[in-house]
Scaffold this motif. Structure first.
Motif, PDB file in Angstrom:
ATOM      1  N   LEU A  56      59.120 -71.847 -65.868  1.00  0.00           N
ATOM      2  CA  LEU A  56      57.769 -72.410 -65.988  1.00  0.00           C
ATOM      3  C   LEU A  56      56.929 -72.129 -64.743  1.00  0.00           C
ATOM      4  O   LEU A  56      55.739 -71.876 -64.830  1.00  0.00           O
ATOM      5  CB  LEU A  56      57.857 -73.926 -66.188  1.00  0.00           C
ATOM      6  N   GLU A  57      57.598 -72.142 -63.595  1.00  0.00           N
ATOM      7  CA  GLU A  57      56.916 -71.870 -62.325  1.00  0.00           C
ATOM      8  C   GLU A  57      56.302 -70.461 -62.300  1.00  0.00           C
ATOM      9  O   GLU A  57      55.335 -70.197 -61.591  1.00  0.00           O
ATOM     10  CB  GLU A  57      57.984 -72.007 -61.211  1.00  0.00           C
ATOM     11  N   ASP A  58      56.857 -69.564 -63.088  1.00  0.00           N
ATOM     12  CA  ASP A  58      56.393 -68.168 -63.091  1.00  0.00           C
ATOM     13  C   ASP A  58      55.273 -67.903 -64.108  1.00  0.00           C
ATOM     14  O   ASP A  58      54.735 -66.798 -64.159  1.00  0.00           O
ATOM     15  CB  ASP A  58      57.574 -67.228 -63.380  1.00  0.00           C
ATOM     16  N   VAL A  59      54.945 -68.900 -64.903  1.00  0.00           N
ATOM     17  CA  VAL A  59      53.933 -68.707 -65.950  1.00  0.00           C
ATOM     18  C   VAL A  59      52.593 -68.206 -65.392  1.00  0.00           C
ATOM     19  O   VAL A  59      52.008 -67.270 -65.940  1.00  0.00           O
ATOM     20  CB  VAL A  59      53.766 -69.999 -66.792  1.00  0.00           C
ATOM     21  N   PRO A  60      52.081 -68.774 -64.291  1.00  0.00           N
ATOM     22  CA  PRO A  60      50.794 -68.275 -63.788  1.00  0.00           C
ATOM     23  C   PRO A  60      50.823 -66.787 -63.432  1.00  0.00           C
ATOM     24  O   PRO A  60      49.901 -66.051 -63.777  1.00  0.00           O
ATOM     25  CB  PRO A  60      50.533 -69.145 -62.546  1.00  0.00           C
ATOM     26  N   VAL A  61      51.869 -66.344 -62.763  1.00  0.00           N
ATOM     27  CA  VAL A  61      51.899 -64.929 -62.372  1.00  0.00           C
ATOM     28  C   VAL A  61      52.071 -64.030 -63.603  1.00  0.00           C
ATOM     29  O   VAL A  61      51.478 -62.953 -63.690  1.00  0.00           O
ATOM     30  CB  VAL A  61      52.966 -64.652 -61.272  1.00  0.00           C
ATOM     31  N   LEU A  62      52.840 -64.492 -64.583  1.00  0.00           N
ATOM     32  CA  LEU A  62      52.997 -63.710 -65.816  1.00  0.00           C
ATOM     33  C   LEU A  62      51.654 -63.593 -66.538  1.00  0.00           C
ATOM     34  O   LEU A  62      51.303 -62.521 -67.046  1.00  0.00           O
ATOM     35  CB  LEU A  62      54.044 -64.356 -66.730  1.00  0.00           C
ATOM     36  N   GLY A  63      50.908 -64.672 -66.544  1.00  0.00           N
ATOM     37  CA  GLY A  63      49.581 -64.650 -67.170  1.00  0.00           C
ATOM     38  C   GLY A  63      48.652 -63.694 -66.450  1.00  0.00           C
ATOM     39  O   GLY A  63      47.909 -62.929 -67.076  1.00  0.00           O
ATOM     40  N   ARG A  64      48.714 -63.718 -65.135  1.00  0.00           N
ATOM     41  CA  ARG A  64      47.850 -62.816 -64.358  1.00  0.00           C
ATOM     42  C   ARG A  64      48.233 -61.356 -64.596  1.00  0.00           C
ATOM     43  O   ARG A  64      47.367 -60.477 -64.641  1.00  0.00           O
ATOM     44  CB  ARG A  64      47.925 -63.164 -62.870  1.00  0.00           C
ATOM     45  N   MET A  65      49.522 -61.075 -64.732  1.00  0.00           N
ATOM     46  CA  MET A  65      49.956 -59.697 -65.017  1.00  0.00           C
ATOM     47  C   MET A  65      49.350 -59.230 -66.340  1.00  0.00           C
ATOM     48  O   MET A  65      48.864 -58.095 -66.447  1.00  0.00           O
ATOM     49  CB  MET A  65      51.489 -59.633 -65.076  1.00  0.00           C
ATOM     50  N   LEU A  66      49.357 -60.093 -67.336  1.00  0.00           N
ATOM     51  CA  LEU A  66      48.786 -59.719 -68.644  1.00  0.00           C
ATOM     52  C   LEU A  66      47.276 -59.535 -68.553  1.00  0.00           C
ATOM     53  O   LEU A  66      46.714 -58.630 -69.162  1.00  0.00           O
ATOM     54  CB  LEU A  66      49.124 -60.791 -69.693  1.00  0.00           C
ATOM     55  N   GLU A  67      46.638 -60.391 -67.778  1.00  0.00           N
ATOM     56  CA  GLU A  67      45.176 -60.288 -67.642  1.00  0.00           C
ATOM     57  C   GLU A  67      44.775 -59.013 -66.906  1.00  0.00           C
ATOM     58  O   GLU A  67      43.718 -58.424 -67.183  1.00  0.00           O
ATOM     59  CB  GLU A  67      44.660 -61.534 -66.912  1.00  0.00           C
ATOM     60  N   LEU A  68      45.633 -58.574 -65.980  1.00  0.00           N
ATOM     61  CA  LEU A  68      45.329 -57.362 -65.214  1.00  0.00           C
ATOM     62  C   LEU A  68      45.538 -56.094 -66.033  1.00  0.00           C
ATOM     63  O   LEU A  68      44.888 -55.070 -65.774  1.00  0.00           O
ATOM     64  CB  LEU A  68      46.237 -57.290 -63.975  1.00  0.00           C
ATOM     65  N   ALA A  69      46.445 -56.138 -67.005  1.00  0.00           N
ATOM     66  CA  ALA A  69      46.816 -54.916 -67.737  1.00  0.00           C
ATOM     67  C   ALA A  69      45.601 -54.174 -68.296  1.00  0.00           C
ATOM     68  O   ALA A  69      45.438 -52.972 -68.027  1.00  0.00           O
ATOM     69  CB  ALA A  69      47.829 -55.245 -68.832  1.00  0.00           C
ATOM     70  N   PRO A  70      44.709 -54.817 -69.060  1.00  0.00           N
ATOM     71  CA  PRO A  70      43.572 -54.067 -69.594  1.00  0.00           C
ATOM     72  C   PRO A  70      42.606 -53.573 -68.531  1.00  0.00           C
ATOM     73  O   PRO A  70      42.042 -52.494 -68.658  1.00  0.00           O
ATOM     74  CB  PRO A  70      42.883 -55.075 -70.527  1.00  0.00           C
ATOM     75  N   ARG A  71      42.448 -54.362 -67.478  1.00  0.00           N
ATOM     76  CA  ARG A  71      41.530 -53.945 -66.401  1.00  0.00           C
ATOM     77  C   ARG A  71      42.020 -52.669 -65.741  1.00  0.00           C
ATOM     78  O   ARG A  71      41.287 -51.699 -65.569  1.00  0.00           O
ATOM     79  CB  ARG A  71      41.465 -55.041 -65.333  1.00  0.00           C
ATOM     80  N   ILE A  72      43.302 -52.654 -65.339  1.00  0.00           N
ATOM     81  CA  ILE A  72      43.842 -51.474 -64.650  1.00  0.00           C
ATOM     82  C   ILE A  72      43.942 -50.311 -65.631  1.00  0.00           C
ATOM     83  O   ILE A  72      43.678 -49.159 -65.276  1.00  0.00           O
ATOM     84  CB  ILE A  72      45.222 -51.777 -64.018  1.00  0.00           C
ATOM     85  N   ALA A  73      44.309 -50.604 -66.883  1.00  0.00           N
ATOM     86  CA  ALA A  73      44.421 -49.534 -67.897  1.00  0.00           C
ATOM     87  C   ALA A  73      43.088 -48.805 -68.031  1.00  0.00           C
ATOM     88  O   ALA A  73      43.036 -47.573 -68.053  1.00  0.00           O
ATOM     89  CB  ALA A  73      44.858 -50.125 -69.237  1.00  0.00           C
ATOM     90  N   ARG A  74      42.003 -49.570 -68.101  1.00  0.00           N
ATOM     91  CA  ARG A  74      40.669 -48.952 -68.192  1.00  0.00           C
ATOM     92  C   ARG A  74      40.385 -48.104 -66.962  1.00  0.00           C
ATOM     93  O   ARG A  74      39.950 -46.966 -67.072  1.00  0.00           O
ATOM     94  CB  ARG A  74      39.602 -50.046 -68.319  1.00  0.00           C
ATOM     95  N   GLU A  75      40.676 -48.659 -65.799  1.00  0.00           N
ATOM     96  CA  GLU A  75      40.436 -47.906 -64.553  1.00  0.00           C
ATOM     97  C   GLU A  75      41.227 -46.615 -64.522  1.00  0.00           C
ATOM     98  O   GLU A  75      40.788 -45.615 -63.960  1.00  0.00           O
ATOM     99  CB  GLU A  75      40.871 -48.745 -63.332  1.00  0.00           C
ATOM    100  N   GLN A  76      42.408 -46.638 -65.124  1.00  0.00           N
ATOM    101  CA  GLN A  76      43.283 -45.457 -65.104  1.00  0.00           C
ATOM    102  C   GLN A  76      42.948 -44.471 -66.219  1.00  0.00           C
ATOM    103  O   GLN A  76      43.587 -43.432 -66.349  1.00  0.00           O
ATOM    104  CB  GLN A  76      44.755 -45.888 -65.208  1.00  0.00           C
TER     105      GLN A  76
END
Ligand code: AMP
Ligand code: ZN
Length: 115
Positions: A56-76
């Protein structure tokens, strides 16, 4: 941090990588053996061996990883969408035991989960 973990060593700067994003908690870099024109990995800086070890402690970072995926994908350059994959454990085909999110795109991905 784990001394014998290749991704922890990348985080520490002991092994080079082609970085595409970094902040306090997260690093993203290009996969060394790309399976598509765009193929990068998003990892937490905290050593979490597999998704099955996340708490449960890792939920915030996992959420941030998912939120970053489309942003970085677009940049790439993955403008038409992308695929995300997390391989978990032996049956999941995981090779590196530091949790990572694959992001693949830049071409239509095959229908099967083979990459
Ligand atoms: P998995 O099978 O999900 O554990 O995927 C591990 C991924 O890490 C593979 O796609 C490898 O090509 C990639 N990989 C292994 N070593 C490195 C490295 N030093 N730099 C970038 N990617 C790597
Ligand atoms: Zn690690």
């Amino acid at each position: 941090m784990s001394d014998d973990c290749i991704f922890c060593r990348i985080i520490k700067g002991e092994i080079p990588c082609s970085k595409v994003y970094e902040d306090k908690e997260i690093l993203a870099f290009k996969d060394i053996h790309p399976q598509a024109p765009v193929h990068f990995l998003i990892i937490p800086k905290k050593h979490i061996a597999t998704l099955a070890d996340a708490t449960l402690e890792d939920v915030p970072v996992l959420g941030r990883m998912l939120e970053l995926a489309p942003r970085i994908a677009r940049e790439q350059g993955a403008s038409e969408g992308f695929r995300t994959i997390i391989n978990t454990g032996r049956h999941g085909g995981q090779e590196v035991y530091h949790l990572h999110l694959h992001v693949l795109g830049g071409q239509p991905m095959p229908a099967l989960l083979k990459y």
